[in-house]
Design a protein around this motif. Structure first.
Motif, PDB file in Angstrom:
ATOM      1  N   GLY A 211       0.794  -1.154   0.117  1.00 41.83           N
ATOM      2  CA  GLY A 211       0.088   0.091   0.000  1.00 41.83           C
ATOM      3  C   GLY A 211       0.728   1.397  -0.037  1.00 41.83           C
ATOM      4  O   GLY A 211       0.291   2.403   0.009  1.00 41.83           O
TER       5      GLY A 211
ATOM      6  N   THR B  15      -0.166   4.057  -2.592  1.00 41.23           N
ATOM      7  CA  THR B  15      -1.207   4.952  -1.967  1.00 41.23           C
ATOM      8  C   THR B  15      -0.644   5.760  -1.109  1.00 41.23           C
ATOM      9  O   THR B  15      -1.259   7.151  -1.262  1.00 41.23           O
TER      10      THR B  15
ATOM     11  N   ARG C  44       0.908   8.994  -2.705  1.00 42.32           N
ATOM     12  CA  ARG C  44       0.115   9.669  -3.202  1.00 42.32           C
ATOM     13  C   ARG C  44      -0.682  10.638  -2.241  1.00 42.32           C
ATOM     14  O   ARG C  44      -0.811  11.758  -2.479  1.00 42.32           O
TER      15      ARG C  44
ATOM     16  N   VAL D 145      -7.036   2.416   4.607  1.00 40.98           N
ATOM     17  CA  VAL D 145      -6.132   3.430   3.820  1.00 40.98           C
ATOM     18  C   VAL D 145      -6.200   4.669   4.805  1.00 40.98           C
ATOM     19  O   VAL D 145      -4.878   5.157   5.005  1.00 40.98           O
TER      20      VAL D 145
ATOM     21  N   GLU E  35      -8.112  11.563  -2.549  1.00 41.87           N
ATOM     22  CA  GLU E  35      -7.854  10.330  -3.158  1.00 41.87           C
ATOM     23  C   GLU E  35      -9.263   9.615  -3.529  1.00 41.87           C
ATOM     24  O   GLU E  35      -9.412   8.815  -4.223  1.00 41.87           O
TER      25      GLU E  35
ATOM     26  N   VAL F 213     -10.588   7.883  -7.058  1.00 42.13           N
ATOM     27  CA  VAL F 213     -10.718   6.731  -7.015  1.00 42.13           C
ATOM     28  C   VAL F 213     -12.149   6.423  -7.667  1.00 42.13           C
ATOM     29  O   VAL F 213     -12.578   5.403  -8.371  1.00 42.13           O
TER      30      VAL F 213
END
Length: 232
Positions: free
Chosen positions: A22, A25, A28, A197, A227, A231
Protein backbone atom coordinates in the motif's frame (compact mmCIF):
# COMPACT_ATOMS: atom_id res chain seq x y z
CA UNK A 1 23.22 -3.89 7.54
CA UNK A 2 25.17 -0.69 8.42
CA UNK A 3 23.79 2.60 7.18
CA UNK A 4 25.31 4.55 4.31
CA UNK A 5 27.77 7.00 5.86
CA UNK A 6 26.40 10.33 4.66
CA UNK A 7 24.19 13.21 5.80
CA UNK A 8 20.44 13.01 5.28
CA UNK A 9 18.70 15.40 2.90
CA UNK A 10 16.14 17.51 4.83
CA UNK A 11 13.30 17.43 2.31
CA UNK A 12 13.61 13.85 1.03
CA UNK A 13 11.07 11.19 2.12
CA UNK A 14 11.02 7.60 0.87
CA UNK A 15 8.34 4.92 1.23
CA UNK A 16 9.15 1.21 1.31
CA UNK A 17 7.62 -2.23 1.74
CA UNK A 18 6.84 -5.49 0.00
CA UNK A 19 4.79 -5.55 -3.20
CA UNK A 20 1.16 -4.91 -2.31
CA UNK A 21 1.83 -3.19 1.04
CA UNK A 22 0.00 0.00 0.00
CA UNK A 23 2.98 2.35 -0.09
CA UNK A 24 2.10 3.78 -3.51
CA UNK A 25 -1.31 4.89 -2.22
CA UNK A 26 0.37 6.41 0.82
CA UNK A 27 2.87 8.21 -1.41
CA UNK A 28 0.00 9.81 -3.34
CA UNK A 29 -1.74 10.83 -0.13
CA UNK A 30 1.41 12.22 1.44
CA UNK A 31 2.29 14.25 -1.64
CA UNK A 32 -1.25 15.65 -1.76
CA UNK A 33 -1.18 16.59 1.93
CA UNK A 34 2.19 18.31 1.60
CA UNK A 35 0.94 20.23 -1.45
CA UNK A 36 -2.14 21.30 0.49
CA UNK A 37 0.21 22.53 3.21
CA UNK A 38 1.92 24.77 0.66
CA UNK A 39 4.96 22.68 -0.20
CA UNK A 40 6.31 22.27 -3.72
CA UNK A 41 6.29 18.49 -4.02
CA UNK A 42 7.85 16.09 -6.51
CA UNK A 43 6.53 12.51 -6.32
CA UNK A 44 8.69 9.83 -7.90
CA UNK A 45 8.91 6.05 -8.14
CA UNK A 46 11.78 3.61 -8.39
CA UNK A 47 12.97 2.24 -10.65
CA UNK A 48 11.98 5.00 -13.06
CA UNK A 49 11.50 8.75 -13.06
CA UNK A 50 13.67 9.58 -16.07
CA UNK A 51 13.61 8.41 -19.69
CA UNK A 52 16.68 6.24 -19.12
CA UNK A 53 15.49 4.92 -15.77
CA UNK A 54 12.08 3.98 -17.18
CA UNK A 55 13.75 1.92 -19.90
CA UNK A 56 15.76 0.11 -17.23
CA UNK A 57 12.54 -0.41 -15.24
CA UNK A 58 11.00 -2.17 -18.22
CA UNK A 59 13.95 -4.57 -18.37
CA UNK A 60 13.87 -5.25 -14.63
CA UNK A 61 10.16 -5.96 -14.34
CA UNK A 62 9.54 -7.83 -17.59
CA UNK A 63 8.61 -11.46 -16.70
CA UNK A 64 10.30 -12.53 -19.95
CA UNK A 65 13.67 -11.71 -18.32
CA UNK A 66 13.49 -14.59 -15.84
CA UNK A 67 17.10 -15.56 -16.60
CA UNK A 68 18.42 -12.26 -15.21
CA UNK A 69 21.12 -12.90 -12.59
CA UNK A 70 21.02 -11.33 -9.14
CA UNK A 71 24.18 -9.31 -9.86
CA UNK A 72 22.79 -8.02 -13.15
CA UNK A 73 19.59 -7.09 -11.32
CA UNK A 74 21.51 -5.19 -8.65
CA UNK A 75 23.52 -3.20 -11.17
CA UNK A 76 20.45 -2.32 -13.23
CA UNK A 77 18.61 -1.03 -10.15
CA UNK A 78 21.64 1.07 -9.21
CA UNK A 79 22.00 2.42 -12.75
CA UNK A 80 18.37 3.53 -12.80
CA UNK A 81 18.80 5.07 -9.35
CA UNK A 82 22.00 6.93 -10.21
CA UNK A 83 20.32 8.54 -13.21
CA UNK A 84 17.28 9.52 -11.16
CA UNK A 85 19.40 11.05 -8.39
CA UNK A 86 21.58 13.09 -10.72
CA UNK A 87 18.96 14.13 -13.25
CA UNK A 88 15.91 14.70 -11.02
CA UNK A 89 16.26 14.35 -7.24
CA UNK A 90 19.31 16.52 -6.60
CA UNK A 91 18.05 19.41 -8.80
CA UNK A 92 14.59 19.22 -7.20
CA UNK A 93 15.98 19.37 -3.68
CA UNK A 94 18.27 22.23 -4.67
CA UNK A 95 15.21 24.10 -5.96
CA UNK A 96 13.46 23.74 -2.60
CA UNK A 97 11.06 20.97 -3.45
CA UNK A 98 10.03 18.17 -1.13
CA UNK A 99 10.77 14.86 -2.84
CA UNK A 100 8.52 11.89 -2.05
CA UNK A 101 9.88 8.70 -3.59
CA UNK A 102 8.12 5.33 -3.83
CA UNK A 103 11.15 3.06 -3.13
CA UNK A 104 14.82 3.96 -2.89
CA UNK A 105 18.00 2.18 -1.82
CA UNK A 106 16.40 0.38 1.15
CA UNK A 107 14.49 -1.70 -1.39
CA UNK A 108 17.78 -2.83 -2.88
CA UNK A 109 19.04 -3.77 0.57
CA UNK A 110 15.87 -5.74 1.36
CA UNK A 111 15.43 -7.40 -2.04
CA UNK A 112 18.96 -7.99 -3.27
CA UNK A 113 20.85 -8.45 0.03
CA UNK A 114 18.32 -9.96 2.43
CA UNK A 115 16.16 -11.88 -0.07
CA UNK A 116 18.50 -12.65 -2.99
CA UNK A 117 21.44 -13.23 -0.65
CA UNK A 118 23.98 -10.92 -2.29
CA UNK A 119 26.87 -9.82 -0.12
CA UNK A 120 25.69 -7.05 2.21
CA UNK A 121 28.89 -5.02 1.94
CA UNK A 122 28.74 -5.16 -1.85
CA UNK A 123 25.12 -3.99 -1.88
CA UNK A 124 25.92 -1.22 0.57
CA UNK A 125 28.78 -0.03 -1.64
CA UNK A 126 26.60 -0.18 -4.75
CA UNK A 127 23.92 1.88 -3.03
CA UNK A 128 26.46 4.46 -1.91
CA UNK A 129 27.88 4.72 -5.42
CA UNK A 130 24.42 5.36 -6.89
CA UNK A 131 23.18 7.95 -4.39
CA UNK A 132 26.30 9.78 -3.23
CA UNK A 133 25.21 12.11 -0.43
CA UNK A 134 21.51 11.93 -1.37
CA UNK A 135 20.13 10.10 1.67
CA UNK A 136 16.50 10.33 2.83
CA UNK A 137 15.62 12.33 5.91
CA UNK A 138 12.74 9.95 6.62
CA UNK A 139 11.93 6.45 5.37
CA UNK A 140 8.53 4.88 6.03
CA UNK A 141 8.28 1.09 5.82
CA UNK A 142 4.75 -0.29 5.41
CA UNK A 143 4.66 -3.62 7.19
CA UNK A 144 1.96 -6.09 6.17
CA UNK A 145 1.71 -9.87 6.00
CA UNK A 146 2.63 -11.57 2.75
CA UNK A 147 -0.86 -13.09 2.56
CA UNK A 148 -2.51 -9.68 2.88
CA UNK A 149 -0.18 -8.18 0.28
CA UNK A 150 -0.93 -11.07 -2.09
CA UNK A 151 -4.67 -10.52 -1.69
CA UNK A 152 -4.25 -6.84 -2.53
CA UNK A 153 -2.12 -7.63 -5.59
CA UNK A 154 -4.78 -10.06 -6.84
CA UNK A 155 -6.85 -7.07 -7.96
CA UNK A 156 -4.10 -6.02 -10.38
CA UNK A 157 -3.71 -7.19 -13.94
CA UNK A 158 -0.73 -9.55 -14.14
CA UNK A 159 2.44 -9.74 -12.06
CA UNK A 160 5.87 -8.32 -12.77
CA UNK A 161 9.15 -10.26 -12.58
CA UNK A 162 9.80 -9.30 -8.96
CA UNK A 163 6.31 -10.30 -7.81
CA UNK A 164 6.68 -13.66 -9.55
CA UNK A 165 9.59 -14.58 -7.24
CA UNK A 166 7.02 -16.01 -4.82
CA UNK A 167 5.85 -15.83 -1.21
CA UNK A 168 9.03 -17.16 0.40
CA UNK A 169 11.00 -14.44 -1.37
CA UNK A 170 8.49 -11.81 -0.20
CA UNK A 171 8.81 -13.08 3.38
CA UNK A 172 12.57 -12.56 3.18
CA UNK A 173 12.06 -9.07 1.80
CA UNK A 174 9.67 -8.21 4.64
CA UNK A 175 12.18 -9.51 7.18
CA UNK A 176 14.84 -7.38 5.51
CA UNK A 177 12.78 -4.22 5.85
CA UNK A 178 12.10 -4.97 9.52
CA UNK A 179 15.82 -5.47 10.10
CA UNK A 180 16.62 -2.15 8.42
CA UNK A 181 14.06 -0.38 10.62
CA UNK A 182 15.60 -1.94 13.72
CA UNK A 183 19.13 -0.95 12.69
CA UNK A 184 18.25 2.65 11.75
CA UNK A 185 15.36 3.69 14.03
CA UNK A 186 16.04 7.42 13.69
CA UNK A 187 15.56 7.45 9.93
CA UNK A 188 13.40 4.38 9.27
CA UNK A 189 9.92 4.09 10.79
CA UNK A 190 7.89 0.88 10.67
CA UNK A 191 4.17 1.39 10.02
CA UNK A 192 1.46 -1.23 10.53
CA UNK A 193 -0.12 -1.30 7.07
CA UNK A 194 -2.75 -3.96 7.83
CA UNK A 195 -5.47 -1.39 8.57
CA UNK A 196 -7.53 0.66 6.11
CA UNK A 197 -6.07 3.42 3.97
CA UNK A 198 -7.20 6.29 6.24
CA UNK A 199 -5.88 4.60 9.39
CA UNK A 200 -2.52 3.89 7.76
CA UNK A 201 -2.35 7.45 6.47
CA UNK A 202 -2.88 8.75 10.01
CA UNK A 203 0.24 6.77 11.02
CA UNK A 204 2.08 8.20 8.01
CA UNK A 205 1.20 11.77 8.93
CA UNK A 206 2.21 11.20 12.56
CA UNK A 207 5.66 10.03 11.47
CA UNK A 208 6.07 12.91 9.05
CA UNK A 209 5.09 15.42 11.73
CA UNK A 210 7.63 13.97 14.16
CA UNK A 211 10.27 14.39 11.44
CA UNK A 212 9.58 18.12 11.39
CA UNK A 213 7.12 18.52 8.51
CA UNK A 214 4.15 20.73 9.37
CA UNK A 215 0.98 18.93 8.35
CA UNK A 216 -2.40 19.87 9.79
CA UNK A 217 -5.50 17.73 10.15
CA UNK A 218 -6.99 19.81 7.33
CA UNK A 219 -4.07 18.85 5.06
CA UNK A 220 -4.64 15.19 5.89
CA UNK A 221 -8.38 15.35 5.25
CA UNK A 222 -7.89 17.22 1.97
CA UNK A 223 -5.56 14.49 0.72
CA UNK A 224 -8.02 11.74 1.69
CA UNK A 225 -10.88 13.57 -0.01
CA UNK A 226 -8.85 13.98 -3.19
CA UNK A 227 -7.93 10.27 -3.18
CA UNK A 228 -11.59 9.27 -2.81
CA UNK A 229 -12.55 11.54 -5.69
CA UNK A 230 -9.87 10.06 -7.96
CA UNK A 231 -10.83 6.48 -7.06
CA UNK A 232 -14.49 7.22 -7.74
Amino acid sequence: MPTIDTHSTPAFITLEGIDGCGKSTQARLLAAALEHAGCAVLRLREPGGTEISEKIRALLLDPANAAMSETCELLLFEAARAQLVEEVIVPALAAGQVVVCDRFYDSTTAYQAFADGLDCAMVRSANALAVGECTPRLTLVYDVSVDEALARRAARAGQDRMELKGDVFQESVAAGFRAIAKLEPERVKLIDASAGVAEVFAQTVACVRRAGFALSDADMQAALALEQTEVA
